[in-house]
Scaffold this motif. Sequence first.
Motif, PDB file in Angstrom:
ATOM      1  N   THR A  27       0.683  -1.263   0.508  1.00  0.00           N
ATOM      2  CA  THR A  27       0.006  -0.247  -0.361  1.00  0.00           C
ATOM      3  C   THR A  27       0.833   1.419  -0.442  1.00  0.00           C
ATOM      4  O   THR A  27       0.627   2.419  -0.784  1.00  0.00           O
ATOM      5  N   LEU A  28       1.926   1.285   0.590  1.00  0.00           N
ATOM      6  CA  LEU A  28       2.972   2.115   1.412  1.00  0.00           C
ATOM      7  C   LEU A  28       3.280   2.450  -0.321  1.00  0.00           C
ATOM      8  O   LEU A  28       3.453   3.490  -0.737  1.00  0.00           O
ATOM      9  N   THR A  29       3.185   0.708  -1.304  1.00  0.00           N
ATOM     10  CA  THR A  29       4.360   1.541  -2.657  1.00  0.00           C
ATOM     11  C   THR A  29       3.213   2.428  -3.108  1.00  0.00           C
ATOM     12  O   THR A  29       3.400   3.804  -4.329  1.00  0.00           O
ATOM     13  N   ALA A  30       1.587   2.047  -3.532  1.00  0.00           N
ATOM     14  CA  ALA A  30       1.521   2.405  -4.270  1.00  0.00           C
ATOM     15  C   ALA A  30       1.231   4.118  -3.777  1.00  0.00           C
ATOM     16  O   ALA A  30       0.876   4.778  -5.041  1.00  0.00           O
ATOM     17  N   SER A  31       0.728   4.437  -2.064  1.00  0.00           N
ATOM     18  CA  SER A  31       0.489   5.841  -2.012  1.00  0.00           C
ATOM     19  C   SER A  31       1.809   6.598  -2.724  1.00  0.00           C
ATOM     20  O   SER A  31       2.061   7.808  -2.470  1.00  0.00           O
ATOM     21  N   SER A  32       3.023   5.759  -2.432  1.00  0.00           N
ATOM     22  CA  SER A  32       4.213   6.619  -2.903  1.00  0.00           C
ATOM     23  C   SER A  32       3.685   7.063  -4.404  1.00  0.00           C
ATOM     24  O   SER A  32       4.772   7.758  -5.027  1.00  0.00           O
ATOM     25  N   VAL A  33       3.786   6.297  -5.144  1.00  0.00           N
ATOM     26  CA  VAL A  33       3.928   5.828  -6.285  1.00  0.00           C
ATOM     27  C   VAL A  33       2.790   7.160  -6.370  1.00  0.00           C
ATOM     28  O   VAL A  33       2.652   8.409  -7.669  1.00  0.00           O
ATOM     29  N   LYS A  34       1.376   7.011  -5.724  1.00  0.00           N
ATOM     30  CA  LYS A  34       0.528   8.366  -6.539  1.00  0.00           C
ATOM     31  C   LYS A  34       0.930   9.231  -6.459  1.00  0.00           C
ATOM     32  O   LYS A  34       0.636  10.528  -6.565  1.00  0.00           O
ATOM     33  N   ALA A  35       1.373   9.564  -4.699  1.00  0.00           N
ATOM     34  CA  ALA A  35       2.442  10.851  -4.442  1.00  0.00           C
ATOM     35  C   ALA A  35       3.135  11.926  -5.232  1.00  0.00           C
ATOM     36  O   ALA A  35       3.395  12.426  -5.537  1.00  0.00           O
ATOM     37  N   SER A  36       3.907  10.937  -6.628  1.00  0.00           N
ATOM     38  CA  SER A  36       4.974  11.850  -6.963  1.00  0.00           C
ATOM     39  C   SER A  36       4.387  11.778  -8.752  1.00  0.00           C
ATOM     40  O   SER A  36       4.850  12.614  -9.241  1.00  0.00           O
ATOM     41  N   GLY A  37       2.208  11.850  -8.522  1.00  0.00           N
ATOM     42  CA  GLY A  37       2.601  12.013 -10.019  1.00  0.00           C
ATOM     43  C   GLY A  37       1.928  13.901  -9.501  1.00  0.00           C
ATOM     44  O   GLY A  37       1.949  14.069 -10.927  1.00  0.00           O
ATOM     45  N   GLY A  38       1.841  13.848  -9.199  1.00  0.00           N
ATOM     46  CA  GLY A  38       1.702  15.588  -9.154  1.00  0.00           C
ATOM     47  C   GLY A  38       1.049  16.379  -7.687  1.00  0.00           C
ATOM     48  O   GLY A  38       1.098  15.627  -7.050  1.00  0.00           O
ATOM     49  N   GLU A  39       0.748  17.653  -7.806  1.00  0.00           N
ATOM     50  CA  GLU A  39       0.510  18.312  -6.319  1.00  0.00           C
ATOM     51  C   GLU A  39      -0.547  18.547  -5.694  1.00  0.00           C
ATOM     52  O   GLU A  39      -0.661  18.721  -4.683  1.00  0.00           O
ATOM     53  N   ALA A  40      -1.391  18.372  -7.403  1.00  0.00           N
ATOM     54  CA  ALA A  40      -2.870  18.546  -7.042  1.00  0.00           C
ATOM     55  C   ALA A  40      -4.015  17.865  -5.623  1.00  0.00           C
ATOM     56  O   ALA A  40      -3.132  16.871  -5.926  1.00  0.00           O
ATOM     57  N   HIS A  41      -4.550  19.101  -4.753  1.00  0.00           N
ATOM     58  CA  HIS A  41      -5.342  18.108  -4.239  1.00  0.00           C
ATOM     59  C   HIS A  41      -6.460  17.223  -4.185  1.00  0.00           C
ATOM     60  O   HIS A  41      -7.022  17.721  -5.656  1.00  0.00           O
ATOM     61  N   GLY A 184      -6.729  25.469 -25.100  1.00  0.00           N
ATOM     62  CA  GLY A 184      -6.079  24.195 -23.462  1.00  0.00           C
ATOM     63  C   GLY A 184      -6.775  24.928 -22.203  1.00  0.00           C
ATOM     64  O   GLY A 184      -7.101  26.707 -22.792  1.00  0.00           O
ATOM     65  N   TYR A 185      -7.236  24.476 -21.026  1.00  0.00           N
ATOM     66  CA  TYR A 185      -7.342  25.491 -19.329  1.00  0.00           C
ATOM     67  C   TYR A 185      -6.647  24.563 -19.054  1.00  0.00           C
ATOM     68  O   TYR A 185      -6.055  23.789 -18.851  1.00  0.00           O
ATOM     69  N   TYR A 186      -6.602  25.992 -17.833  1.00  0.00           N
ATOM     70  CA  TYR A 186      -5.472  25.297 -16.728  1.00  0.00           C
ATOM     71  C   TYR A 186      -6.307  24.735 -15.890  1.00  0.00           C
ATOM     72  O   TYR A 186      -7.474  24.412 -15.522  1.00  0.00           O
ATOM     73  N   ASN A 187      -6.194  23.615 -15.152  1.00  0.00           N
ATOM     74  CA  ASN A 187      -6.882  22.209 -14.275  1.00  0.00           C
ATOM     75  C   ASN A 187      -5.155  21.340 -13.949  1.00  0.00           C
ATOM     76  O   ASN A 187      -5.050  20.470 -14.083  1.00  0.00           O
ATOM     77  N   PRO A 188      -5.258  22.163 -12.498  1.00  0.00           N
ATOM     78  CA  PRO A 188      -3.603  21.615 -11.830  1.00  0.00           C
ATOM     79  C   PRO A 188      -4.400  19.777 -11.699  1.00  0.00           C
ATOM     80  O   PRO A 188      -3.077  19.149 -11.342  1.00  0.00           O
ATOM     81  N   VAL A 189      -5.522  19.299 -11.339  1.00  0.00           N
ATOM     82  CA  VAL A 189      -5.855  18.152 -11.414  1.00  0.00           C
ATOM     83  C   VAL A 189      -5.358  17.623 -12.199  1.00  0.00           C
ATOM     84  O   VAL A 189      -4.755  15.862 -12.432  1.00  0.00           O
ATOM     85  N   PHE A 190      -5.505  17.555 -13.517  1.00  0.00           N
ATOM     86  CA  PHE A 190      -5.486  16.695 -14.676  1.00  0.00           C
ATOM     87  C   PHE A 190      -3.350  16.863 -14.886  1.00  0.00           C
ATOM     88  O   PHE A 190      -2.986  16.694 -15.964  1.00  0.00           O
ATOM     89  N   SER A 194      -0.375  17.490 -17.612  1.00  0.00           N
ATOM     90  CA  SER A 194       1.010  19.328 -16.867  1.00  0.00           C
ATOM     91  C   SER A 194      -0.645  20.306 -16.322  1.00  0.00           C
ATOM     92  O   SER A 194       0.065  21.341 -16.139  1.00  0.00           O
ATOM     93  N   GLY A 195      -0.886  20.129 -16.383  1.00  0.00           N
ATOM     94  CA  GLY A 195      -1.992  20.957 -15.759  1.00  0.00           C
ATOM     95  C   GLY A 195      -2.768  22.164 -16.486  1.00  0.00           C
ATOM     96  O   GLY A 195      -3.681  22.933 -16.496  1.00  0.00           O
ATOM     97  N   VAL A 196      -2.847  21.382 -18.087  1.00  0.00           N
ATOM     98  CA  VAL A 196      -3.016  21.738 -18.641  1.00  0.00           C
ATOM     99  C   VAL A 196      -4.306  20.830 -19.751  1.00  0.00           C
ATOM    100  O   VAL A 196      -3.671  19.353 -20.583  1.00  0.00           O
ATOM    101  N   ILE A 197      -5.901  20.609 -19.732  1.00  0.00           N
ATOM    102  CA  ILE A 197      -6.784  20.298 -20.512  1.00  0.00           C
ATOM    103  C   ILE A 197      -6.743  20.568 -21.335  1.00  0.00           C
ATOM    104  O   ILE A 197      -7.633  22.058 -21.700  1.00  0.00           O
TER     105      ILE A 197
END
Lengths: 270, 422
Positions: A27-41, A184-190, A194-197
């Motif tokens: 699970t740790l592995t999975a969540s750290s992979v997730k964390a490295s994905g991006g900073e968006a909340h 394009g549109y700015y969306n930090p979740v995407f 890199s935040g442009v969708i």
Amino acid sequence: MSKIGKIRMRSLLVLPVIAAAALGAMTLTASSVKASGGEAHIEEMDWSFNGPFGTFDRDQLRRGYKVYKEVCSACHSMEYMHFRNLAEKGGPEFTEGQVKTIASEYTVEDGPDQAGDSFERPGEGKDRFPSPYPNEEAAAASLGAAPPDLSVIAKAREGGPDYIHALLIGYEEAPEGVSVPAGGYYNPVFTAGSGVIAMPPPLVEGQVDYEDGTPNTVEQMSEDVSAFLMWTAEPKMEQRKRLGFQVLLYLIALSGLLYFAKRKVWSDVH
Amino acid sequence: MSGESTYNPGNGFTRWLDARLPVMRLVHDSFVDYPTPKNLNYWWTFGGILSLCLGIQIITGIILAMHYVPSTDLAFASVEHIMRDVNFGWLIRYTHANGASMFFIAVYIHMFRGLYYGSYKAPREVLWILGVLIYLLMMATAFFGYVLPWGQMSFWGATVITNLFGAIPVVGESVRTWLWGGFSVGDPTLNRFFSLHYLFPFLIAGVVVLHVWALHVTGQNNPSGVEVKDPKKDTVPFTPYATIKDGFGMSVFLILFAYFVFFNPNGLGEPDNYILANPLKTPPHIVPEWYLLPFYAILRAVPDKLGGVLAMFGAIAVLFVLPWLDTSKVRSARFRPLYRQFFWIHVVVCIVLGWCGAQSPDKILIHVGEGGFDVTDLSRILAIYYFLHFLVIFPVLGLKEKTKALPDSIADSVLGKSAAKA
């Protein structure tokens, strides 16, 4: 307790501990992979279908379907879903009559007929949801990249429905220093872009008329369609959890019986 | 170690059959009357659990193959068809997919148990080698199976792994083209992987038969590592003693299995594999399934491609010669205080290597100025230790270590301990 007995008890205890540690590591592995994905909340929502006993909220799924139909389906296909699925247990559970009406509002291509020609007819329960584009190239031409199919999207993104919800409400003014290309549109979740969708903000306040009187805010519509897409991705979820509960109860009882049977059998050894 | 057969045909038919094909006698001698050391602990139930896993995989797999279509155009859709339209298809697929993970959890516990108690040492070398062969076949089978749903990870995982063969000098390129059946991973690749994925479990089953045969020739090792001296005092018959104990172990294992199948069915998988394979779009992180991650970390730790491939396969190959690398006369780590510590260090090293395999290789763990100590650096240290453990520590420790006194017999070790209590 004899020493051998203690050792045996210890191995009994060690087993779940090791298993738990191994799973924890995974699970740790999975969540750290997730964390490295991006900073968006990405907010973890309190979905009705969370947890081992969670079920879908029928009304929410029906509202979510309406959002899909009136908003998403303009660009996004849902090719693994059939109209009949809408009436199935564990989903929005529309009546057969409602499904007939829903399906008949679509036109599907059929054929060849006896003369060898293709023809168009109103949709029926057995049909798949038609794609908004005739082919992949046409889909790609619309916004530069083909809008993804939504059938299993909730399982195809880290965070699932939480991610979809966060994405739909995640549009912002681009911060200074971030240049957003035209179209394009700015969306930090995407984070994939890199935040442009390329997808324009799909939801605006009051866009979809809810028949059950639920306020049609962007937040509400986003939650409803995310829940709906979780159902399309995992239509057997309720059956799965129900059966799972029975299987676990059975296995726990069986393990108990086997444990005492084992003790009885071994009582004459040593 | 099996002595005289005690099989006694009970009726006319079994007597008639026994004179023509003594299959009932074989079963009786192997699974009923077979003497098992009386001091086996629950780590010894994983052999039975593994047989159960293989059975579950074969049965669910055969059913899945009835509905699955091995074509790049239809594979992904056929999996969704199984999930949505086949009666209990979701149950069969989730059981099969998580079953692979459960199989590997069990095989890793089984192997580490063998390492801890020295079960690979004479006279059980062939038994151990057959086990490593099964493990190798399992990895190949799991890899082929992971390609079949034809998601993004299927495609890119297959591309990465098959490309490894391209690193072989001179013939590499040709071998890779031959594996692919073309010039990239495509329809012919998917078809042959499906064929091999169906074939390999039966190869595994065949080697399992040899593994069990070899086991029944030498007899089981046991936690004390002392051989059976007097079967009457040291052993109990397989049935009912081992059967009921294995049954309990299997049942507890199935609870963990069921938790994943029913309540977290995608927890061990990658979300990317629910995206249809797209040869034009590389996913940001290509990672194998968790059970292959330590080897993936070793592969990436070596800066040279061919070197990495050799190190990765070497990490498995070294297991084949393990019985001859260990110079210790004592089997069980119970009586080897130093080895016991090195054993646990090695377990931790393997787990951390697995963690490294899941990380981005340039992720910095300790910042020093501009750069720092990154995942690749950590993988290198751990990969070197992995080999040192087997190639240096194993032979040296056996010669230098002062072991504890061994009990005279299994019965003595059990009785001695019981007496202490009374």
